[in-house]
Design a protein around this motif. Structure first.
Motif, short mmCIF file in Angstrom:
data_model
loop_
_atom_site.label_atom_id
_atom_site.label_comp_id
_atom_site.label_asym_id
_atom_site.label_seq_id
_atom_site.Cartn_x
_atom_site.Cartn_y
_atom_site.Cartn_z
N UNK A 1 18.69 90.79 -24.78
CA UNK A 1 17.48 90.18 -25.33
C UNK A 1 16.73 89.37 -24.30
N UNK A 2 17.47 88.61 -23.48
CA UNK A 2 16.85 87.80 -22.43
C UNK A 2 16.15 88.68 -21.39
N UNK A 3 16.84 89.73 -20.95
CA UNK A 3 16.25 90.61 -19.93
C UNK A 3 15.03 91.34 -20.49
N UNK A 4 15.08 91.68 -21.79
CA UNK A 4 13.94 92.35 -22.41
C UNK A 4 12.69 91.48 -22.37
N UNK A 5 12.85 90.19 -22.66
CA UNK A 5 11.72 89.28 -22.62
C UNK A 5 11.20 89.11 -21.20
N UNK A 6 12.12 88.98 -20.24
CA UNK A 6 11.72 88.80 -18.84
C UNK A 6 11.01 90.04 -18.30
N UNK A 7 11.47 91.22 -18.78
CA UNK A 7 10.89 92.47 -18.28
C UNK A 7 9.61 92.86 -19.00
N UNK A 8 9.36 92.26 -20.17
CA UNK A 8 8.24 92.69 -21.02
C UNK A 8 6.90 92.60 -20.30
N UNK A 9 6.67 91.50 -19.58
CA UNK A 9 5.39 91.34 -18.91
C UNK A 9 5.16 92.35 -17.80
N UNK A 10 6.25 92.88 -17.26
CA UNK A 10 6.15 93.84 -16.16
C UNK A 10 6.23 95.30 -16.64
N UNK A 11 6.56 95.50 -17.92
CA UNK A 11 6.86 96.84 -18.42
C UNK A 11 5.69 97.80 -18.33
N UNK A 12 4.46 97.27 -18.37
CA UNK A 12 3.27 98.13 -18.30
C UNK A 12 2.64 98.12 -16.91
N UNK A 13 3.33 97.52 -15.95
CA UNK A 13 2.79 97.39 -14.60
C UNK A 13 3.35 98.43 -13.63
N UNK A 14 4.33 99.22 -14.07
CA UNK A 14 5.00 100.16 -13.18
C UNK A 14 5.13 101.53 -13.83
N UNK A 15 5.35 102.52 -13.01
CA UNK A 15 5.69 103.86 -13.47
C UNK A 15 6.95 103.78 -14.32
N UNK A 16 6.89 104.33 -15.53
CA UNK A 16 8.03 104.20 -16.45
C UNK A 16 9.27 104.95 -15.93
N UNK A 17 9.08 105.99 -15.14
CA UNK A 17 10.22 106.69 -14.56
C UNK A 17 10.98 105.76 -13.62
N UNK A 18 10.25 105.02 -12.78
CA UNK A 18 10.90 104.11 -11.84
C UNK A 18 11.63 102.99 -12.58
N UNK A 19 11.03 102.49 -13.65
CA UNK A 19 11.69 101.46 -14.44
C UNK A 19 12.98 101.99 -15.04
N UNK A 20 12.93 103.21 -15.59
CA UNK A 20 14.11 103.81 -16.20
C UNK A 20 15.22 103.97 -15.16
#
Length: 416
Positions: free
Chosen positions: A65-84
């Motif tokens: 849950x903590x990592x999800x909140x921290x990552x949320x702001x960046x989730x739309x800033x990168x290629x989703x393949x790279x994030x995965x």
């Protein structure tokens, strides 16, 4: 105007994406779910109380849950393949650390590390689904991806228990690591970049993007609904095997067959629910699944010692009801956010879901008691009553989500 009955077919590449996401979800779900069937073994081998075990389960959830909140702001800033790829690599390392754990505290630390990465993978997958599939396809897509749950029941959990019974509980995690490494290699080679959403991005900072997404009143309805949905599962599952072993007198050797047939039932129902979800009211499907779940939870949590075949039958119907809720609710939730907010919305949803589930697991650990390592669990029936009330409340919340989404669907159809 496109007829609602004209359901778009999947392209070969879309089928590949579905398979990759389903297998990735299979490994992540298995990593979390295998804790439950190993629960009785872990409590005995690592000298854990029920509250200790509840915390071990919730450690992953709070971390995710903590990592999800921290990552949320960046989730739309990168290629989703790279994030995965990034988060899946971290998940693999965390699962390996779980396999190497040799005490209660090292296991908790490993679960926290795994949650930091594994907890974000589901939201990335949902964002990918929303990017690559139209709403009229998503019910079927979610049906297939949610089959990862059934597959983990049919193949993963029985195999994990077999490994644990023969080579120790550490080997169960090593099995997941090997499968996940193979899956990651295919993702790297076959999955194309997913970056169309980057064209819609503004100059907002990641944290401002997170703040605005959290502050959207429309989104807050979806956040609340999905978070509440996770509470029941997190309260019921962690002590499932301890309940079967110590209260119903099921042997450890009989557990794999129970999980196998439970998974078969879910594997059977998921494609059906997925197709129905694209054709009929998602709210009605959810309500029916919820009512079935309540009835079966009340039966399950008040069982006396009964034959294994009866336990299998009850488990099959119970999980068919539970999983019948997941596809329509998740599909509705994917229609809530705007395109430019999808990654952040899914990450926050996943985060709040994990945090709510973590709180639920801790609460379950305090509700349920066990006087000795082999004595029956006390208050498991009370757990069933609490979960039933929460399930009823979830119907009202999903109804609000449905009332928001359906007008948008109608406007879209008229525009087409």
């Amino acid at each position: 105007m496109k007829s609602k009955s004209e359901i778009p077919k999947f392209t070969p590449y879309q089928k590949l994406v579905i398979a990759l996401l389903a297998i990735a979800q299979f490994t992540v779900i298995l990593d979390f779910m295998v804790i439950s069937p190993l629960g009785d073994i872990l409590m005995k081998n690592l000298n854990m109380s029920t509250s200790n075990f509840g915390f071990a389960v919730s450690a992953y959830a709070f971390s995710a849950g903590t990592s999800g909140l921290l990552a949320a702001g960046f989730a739309d800033k990168f290629d989703r393949k790279k994030l995965l790829m990034f988060f899946y690599t971290g998940f693999i390392l965390g699962t390996f650390f779980c396999a190497m754990a040799n005490s209660y505290w090292t296991l908790v630390a490993a679960r926290i590390f795994t949650g930091l990465f594994g907890g974000v993978i589901g939201s990335i997958s949902l964002a990918i689904v929303t990017d690559l599939f139209v709403l009229q396809q998503r019910g079927r897509v979610m049906g297939f991806i949610q089959m990862a749950f059934a597959s983990s029941q049919i193949l993963g959990i029985p195999l994990g228990l077999y490994f644990a019974n023969n080579w120790g509980w550490h080997s169960s995690f090593l099995m997941i690591v090997v499968l996940a490494i193979i899956t990651l290699a295919v993702i790297v080679i076959k999955l194309q970049p997913i970056n169309k959403h980057l064209e819609l991005q503004s100059d907002k900072s990641p944290f401002l993007h997170l703040f605005h997404t959290l502050g959207n009143k429309r989104y807050q309805v979806g956040f609340t609904a999905i978070a509440i949905l996770s509470v029941g599962g997190f309260m019921l599952q962690p002590f499932g095997t301890a309940y079967l072993v110590n209260n119903i007198h099921v042997s450890h050797e009989q557990l794999p067959i129970i999980f196998f047939f439970t998974g078969v039932s879910v594997l059977f129902i998921m494609p059906i629910i997925g197709r129905l979800s694209d054709k009929v009211s998602k709210l009605k499907l959810f309500a029916i699944g919820s009512l079935i779940s309540i009835i079966m939870i009340l039966i399950y949590t008040n069982l006396p010692p009964i034959p294994v075949w009866q336990i299998i039958l009850i488990n099959m119907v119970l999980f068919m009801g539970i999983m019948s809720r997941m596809v329509p609710s998740t599909t509705l939730n994917t229609a809530v956010p705007e395109t430019q907010d999808r990654g952040a919305y899914m990450a926050i949803t996943s985060s709040l879901q994990q945090i709510a589930g973590g709180i639920a697991a801790v609460c379950a650990g305090f509700i349920v008691h066990q006087e000795t390592k082999t004595s029956p669990l006390i208050n498991y029936d009370i757990l069933g009553y609490v979960i039933s009330i929460i399930t009823l409340a979830s119907i009202l919340l999903i109804q609000r989500v449905d009332s928001m989404v359906n007008p948008r669907e109608r406007v879209t159809e008229v525009a087409i």
